[in-house]
Design an enzyme around this catalytic site. Structure first.
Site, PDB file in Angstrom:
ATOM      1  N   CYS A 131       0.712  -1.206   0.129  1.00  0.00           N
ATOM      2  CA  CYS A 131      -0.214  -0.135  -0.011  1.00  0.00           C
ATOM      3  C   CYS A 131       0.799   1.398  -0.005  1.00  0.00           C
ATOM      4  O   CYS A 131       0.271   2.382   0.005  1.00  0.00           O
ATOM      5  CB  CYS A 131      -0.988  -0.088   1.002  1.00  0.00           C
ATOM      6  SG  CYS A 131      -2.105  -1.286   1.159  1.00  0.00           S
ATOM      7  N   GLU A 185      -0.383   5.119  13.692  1.00  0.00           N
ATOM      8  CA  GLU A 185      -0.349   6.455  12.785  1.00  0.00           C
ATOM      9  C   GLU A 185      -0.486   7.692  13.857  1.00  0.00           C
ATOM     10  O   GLU A 185       0.550   8.393  13.647  1.00  0.00           O
ATOM     11  CB  GLU A 185      -1.039   6.471  11.490  1.00  0.00           C
ATOM     12  CG  GLU A 185      -0.586   7.675  10.680  1.00  0.00           C
ATOM     13  CD  GLU A 185      -1.446   7.744   9.413  1.00  0.00           C
ATOM     14  OE1 GLU A 185      -0.986   8.454   8.428  1.00  0.00           O
ATOM     15  OE2 GLU A 185      -2.388   6.882   9.160  1.00  0.00           O
ATOM     16  N   HIS A 223      -2.594   7.975   6.022  1.00  0.00           N
ATOM     17  CA  HIS A 223      -2.823   6.570   5.578  1.00  0.00           C
ATOM     18  C   HIS A 223      -4.378   6.176   6.065  1.00  0.00           C
ATOM     19  O   HIS A 223      -5.003   5.591   5.146  1.00  0.00           O
ATOM     20  CB  HIS A 223      -1.692   5.645   6.132  1.00  0.00           C
ATOM     21  CG  HIS A 223      -1.951   4.117   5.375  1.00  0.00           C
ATOM     22  ND1 HIS A 223      -1.790   4.064   3.913  1.00  0.00           N
ATOM     23  CD2 HIS A 223      -1.829   2.734   5.947  1.00  0.00           C
ATOM     24  CE1 HIS A 223      -1.964   2.656   3.863  1.00  0.00           C
ATOM     25  NE2 HIS A 223      -1.951   2.159   5.035  1.00  0.00           N
ATOM     26  N   PHE A 252       1.750  -3.632   4.039  1.00  0.00           N
ATOM     27  CA  PHE A 252       2.326  -4.820   4.526  1.00  0.00           C
ATOM     28  C   PHE A 252       3.837  -5.105   4.112  1.00  0.00           C
ATOM     29  O   PHE A 252       4.274  -4.630   3.404  1.00  0.00           O
ATOM     30  CB  PHE A 252       1.384  -6.132   3.885  1.00  0.00           C
ATOM     31  CG  PHE A 252       0.238  -6.213   4.507  1.00  0.00           C
ATOM     32  CD1 PHE A 252      -0.314  -5.377   5.666  1.00  0.00           C
ATOM     33  CD2 PHE A 252      -0.837  -6.997   3.721  1.00  0.00           C
ATOM     34  CE1 PHE A 252      -1.628  -5.540   6.078  1.00  0.00           C
ATOM     35  CE2 PHE A 252      -2.146  -7.207   4.055  1.00  0.00           C
ATOM     36  CZ  PHE A 252      -2.697  -6.511   5.415  1.00  0.00           C
ATOM     37  N   HIS A 310      -9.941   1.461   0.380  1.00  0.00           N
ATOM     38  CA  HIS A 310      -8.441   1.661   0.431  1.00  0.00           C
ATOM     39  C   HIS A 310      -8.048   1.098  -1.054  1.00  0.00           C
ATOM     40  O   HIS A 310      -8.220  -0.201  -1.273  1.00  0.00           O
ATOM     41  CB  HIS A 310      -7.921   0.635   1.561  1.00  0.00           C
ATOM     42  CG  HIS A 310      -6.462   0.673   1.862  1.00  0.00           C
ATOM     43  ND1 HIS A 310      -5.524   1.239   0.957  1.00  0.00           N
ATOM     44  CD2 HIS A 310      -5.633  -0.013   2.667  1.00  0.00           C
ATOM     45  CE1 HIS A 310      -4.376   1.108   1.245  1.00  0.00           C
ATOM     46  NE2 HIS A 310      -4.481   0.179   2.466  1.00  0.00           N
ATOM     47  N   LYS A 320      -9.992   7.633   2.913  1.00  0.00           N
ATOM     48  CA  LYS A 320     -10.489   6.332   2.619  1.00  0.00           C
ATOM     49  C   LYS A 320     -11.637   6.048   2.990  1.00  0.00           C
ATOM     50  O   LYS A 320     -12.503   5.114   2.421  1.00  0.00           O
ATOM     51  CB  LYS A 320      -9.329   5.407   3.432  1.00  0.00           C
ATOM     52  CG  LYS A 320      -8.255   5.109   2.651  1.00  0.00           C
ATOM     53  CD  LYS A 320      -7.094   4.198   3.475  1.00  0.00           C
ATOM     54  CE  LYS A 320      -5.747   4.069   2.562  1.00  0.00           C
ATOM     55  NZ  LYS A 320      -5.013   5.258   2.628  1.00  0.00           N
TER      56      LYS A 320
END
Length: 416
Positions: free
Chosen positions: A168, A320, A309, A403, A344, A339
């Site tokens: 991502c 975050e 994010h 990830f 996402h 998002k």
């Protein structure tokens, strides 16, 4: 040091097929998340996603070519076409850049997964009908770097053609790589394209098996709820974003529209866990971006807004938040996640959200974090809940983490 600016932007996502429609929808808190139609999800635990509706790939490719490209490539071509036209390097009549520029015009493409639906489809064909029935377009249709391959051919881009597959954070890494390429004199101009379309059985089923997705199937519009106490996972989205980068000198010489300057970026690895984030990695990415920005501008840098994010996962949003608080202390800027509106978009998220951050900068309006009804007590920042906010912005940051513990942060500044 060379100054690198953004002179063209393009996107397609679940709330719009272009930049203007998309940003208007996002700031007005419109949501593109709904029940899945791209495949039959009736037997899946998750039945919702942010799909791009009413997209005809024949509008961006010759009909005979459509079957040669996975949907993520088709979406990427759409965004790239808009960004290249917006930059002034191509037109509706002439889609190829001038031959005098082509050898120094590079491209960095990105996707988190690539042609997953094509891989899924041909795997089923191989298993049920035999290997001789596999499509001859299977491999070139699904490779991540073929996103750049198709687009470089379309627009006559003969400079470096690179590709990132860093989950991502992929298209934020691509953007940073484009800046590096220009700074190191590898190209004069670089097109960045991030694209993703993994809304298929394998994609939704795989993420659902990890317990990563929201299962709020009965109320799709409120399923993605970053920083809310009731969040239960992210919602998959699809789409693409594209940005044209070049030197400030080049842009000014040709009288181009300049959206923003890239003054800093940072990249890091958690080196901790393949899926569970820790604060240290995102913090170091943001610190590196800030350090580069300060060196580049020769003074202090104040961030006026962060496009987070903010995936709507229980661990990620808290992580975050803690990293932002650790970096900025008592002077944390407003933060929002878009998002909730588009889902996402995995490897495309960085490019799309960079565009939203740039539009916030140029329009003077911060997009809201929608569905923030009951703020998590561990998420204690100003997340611009539910309603857009007018603001004077000079410098903005955009974060993306993936990830494998891979992190990226980028900073944009208005050009005086």
């Amino acid at each position: 040091m060379k100054r690198v600016v953004v002179t063209g932007i393009g996107t397609i996502n679940s709330v719009g097929h272009n930049v203007e429609d998309s940003f208007k929808a996002v700031v007005n808190a419109e949501c593109g998340i709904d029940t899945i139609t791209l495949f039959d999800a009736s037997e899946y635990p998750v039945k919702i996603a942010g799909e791009v509706k009413d997209f005809d790939p024949a509008t961006v490719m010759d009909k005979k070519e459509v079957k040669k490209a996975d949907r993520f490539i088709q979406l990427g071509i759409k965004a790239a076409n808009e960004a290249m036209r917006d930059s002034g390097y191509i037109s509706e009549e002439n889609k190829k850049v001038d031959e005098s520029l082509s050898e120094r015009f590079g491209l960095v493409s990105a996707s988190g997964i690539g042609g997953l639906s094509t891989i899924e489809k041909n795997s089923v064909v191989c298993e049920t009908r035999g290997p001789k029935r596999i499509s001859p377009f299977f491999i070139p249709s699904s490779l991540v770097n073929m996103l750049g391959g198709f687009i470089s051919i379309e627009h006559n881009l003969k400079g470096p053609s690179l590709s990132h597959v860093t989950a991502c954070a992929a298209s934020t890494h691509a953007l940073a790589d484009g800046v590096k390429t220009i700074l190191l004199n590898g190209a004069d101009r670089v097109l960045i394209v991030g694209a993703e379309s993994a809304i298929c059985g394998a994609g939704v089923g795989g993420f659902a098996a990890m317990k990563a997705l929201s299962a709020r199937n009965d109320d799709p519009k409120t399923a993605s709820r970053p920083f809310d106490a009731e969040r239960d996972g992210f919602v998959m989205g699809e789409g693409a974003g594209a940005l044209v980068l070049e030197t400030l000198e080049s842009a000014q010489a040709r009288g181009a529209k300049i959206y923003a300057e890239v003054i800093g970026f940072g990249e890091s690895a958690d080196a901790n866990h393949i899926t569970a984030p820790v604060m240290d990695g995102p913090l170091r990415a943001m610190k590196a971006a800030m350090a580069m920005a300060k060196e580049h501008t020769g003074g202090d840098v104040t961030i006026d807004y962060i496009n987070a994010h903010g995936t709507s996962t229980p661990v990620g949003d808290v992580n975050e938040t803690k990293a932002i608080k650790e970096l900025f202390g008592e002077n944390c800027p407003p933060v929002s996640s878009t998002k909730g509106q588009i889902g996402h978009c995995l490897g495309a998220a960085g490019a799309i959200e960079a565009i939203f951050a740039i539009k916030a900068l140029t329009e003077g309006v911060i997009p809201p974090t929608i569905n923030l009804e009951n703020q998590d007590p561990e998420c204690t920042l100003d997340y611009v809940p539910n309603v857009k906010r007018e603001a004077t912005l000079t410098t903005v940051m955009s974060n993306n983490f993936g990830f494998g513990g891979t992190n990226a942060s980028v900073i944009f500044k208005k050009v005086n």
